[in-house]
Design an enzyme around this catalytic site. Sequence first.
Site, PDB file in Angstrom:
ATOM      1  N   ASP A  38     -93.537  25.060  -7.767  1.00 51.12           N
ATOM      2  CA  ASP A  38     -93.598  26.498  -8.043  1.00 51.12           C
ATOM      3  C   ASP A  38     -92.648  27.300  -7.136  1.00 51.12           C
ATOM      4  OD1 ASP A  38     -95.081  26.099  -5.729  1.00 51.12           O
ATOM      5  OD2 ASP A  38     -96.999  26.672  -6.619  1.00 51.12           O
ATOM      6  N   ASN A 107    -109.303  28.904  -4.145  1.00 50.03           N
ATOM      7  CA  ASN A 107    -109.948  29.200  -5.436  1.00 50.03           C
ATOM      8  C   ASN A 107    -109.792  28.057  -6.435  1.00 50.03           C
ATOM      9  OD1 ASN A 107    -107.272  29.365  -6.152  1.00 50.03           O
ATOM     10  ND2 ASN A 107    -107.338  31.475  -6.890  1.00 50.03           N
ATOM     11  N   HIS A 109    -106.929  26.525  -7.259  1.00 53.06           N
ATOM     12  CA  HIS A 109    -105.661  26.397  -7.993  1.00 53.06           C
ATOM     13  C   HIS A 109    -104.882  25.172  -7.526  1.00 53.06           C
ATOM     14  CE1 HIS A 109    -103.277  29.234  -5.056  1.00 53.06           C
ATOM     15  NE2 HIS A 109    -103.219  28.006  -4.629  1.00 53.06           N
ATOM     16  N   GLU A 114    -103.755  29.487 -11.511  1.00 57.00           N
ATOM     17  CA  GLU A 114    -104.949  30.186 -11.039  1.00 57.00           C
ATOM     18  C   GLU A 114    -106.129  29.901 -11.971  1.00 57.00           C
ATOM     19  OE1 GLU A 114    -104.714  31.172  -8.189  1.00 57.00           O
ATOM     20  OE2 GLU A 114    -103.219  32.698  -7.798  1.00 57.00           O
TER      21      GLU A 114
HETATM   22  P1  PGA Z   1    -101.931  26.128   1.747  1.00 57.41           P
HETATM   23  O1  PGA Z   1    -101.850  26.475   0.193  1.00 57.41           O
HETATM   24  O2  PGA Z   1    -101.405  24.739   1.879  1.00 57.41           O
HETATM   25  O3  PGA Z   1    -101.028  27.116   2.416  1.00 57.41           O
HETATM   26  O4  PGA Z   1    -103.355  26.233   2.138  1.00 57.41           O
HETATM   27  C1  PGA Z   1    -102.286  25.526  -0.728  1.00 57.41           C
HETATM   28  C2  PGA Z   1    -102.234  26.139  -2.107  1.00 57.41           C
HETATM   29  O5  PGA Z   1    -102.381  27.355  -2.244  1.00 57.41           O
HETATM   30  O6  PGA Z   1    -102.050  25.385  -3.072  1.00 57.41           O
END
Ligand code: PGA
Length: 230
Positions: A38, A107, A109, A114
Amino acid sequence: MKPNAVLGLATGSTPQLLYRELVRMKLKWSRVKTFNIDEYVGLSEGHPQSFHSFMWENLFRHIKIPARNIRIPDGNAKNVEKFCGTYEKQIRAAGGIDLQVLGIGANGHIGFNEPMSSLASRTRIKTLAQQTIRDNARFFGSRSKVPRHVITMGIGTIMEARQIVLLAFGVKKSQAVAGAIEGPIAARHPASALQLHPHVTICLDDAAAAKLEFASYYRDTFQHKPVWQQ
Ligand code: PGA
């Protein structure tokens, strides 16, 4: 083990140690191809918080990988829909992703899919959830500076990778991890789609594993491997 591997790569705090370790291993990267999962829409590639910058800082500038072997979604594509279709075609033309690295959002994702993303979704533009904006504000200094839109591989895209490794560390991920592994498969918890994947490895620290109801069973399976795996 596979010098011409096609890797799906993720960004965020989670995979930083993995990339440091990959650099330390001094692997041969000349035939490896990478596809990032992404990117934010509207940030310049050189913006310190763009995923282009992240990948350059954390991995690419430390290894000898030809630039032509690196693909990251273009958050400034003029025709986003066309770009996303091309990205999918490029993954297919490379032979598909052998190994996809994933983090998980608090959450649930994966990538920036999302909650309520279609479990069949392909690479496309998404609007970030408020929780993700709050979670990522730490990188931007304030919530208002976090871009609202991203380009992300879809859940359907991710599910086509031959193997997946999901990493999650810390108590903030424990709920999301439990939902992914033990919850019902549902669009409201995108990572739960991984239950349908034939080859997923999930690496957790104790804090991230704290809410797993069947943790003692998983530990048992490691301690008492069938004879043919010993
Ligand atoms: P993070 O993000 O590694 O910064 O916790 C993970 C994500 O949002 O997929």
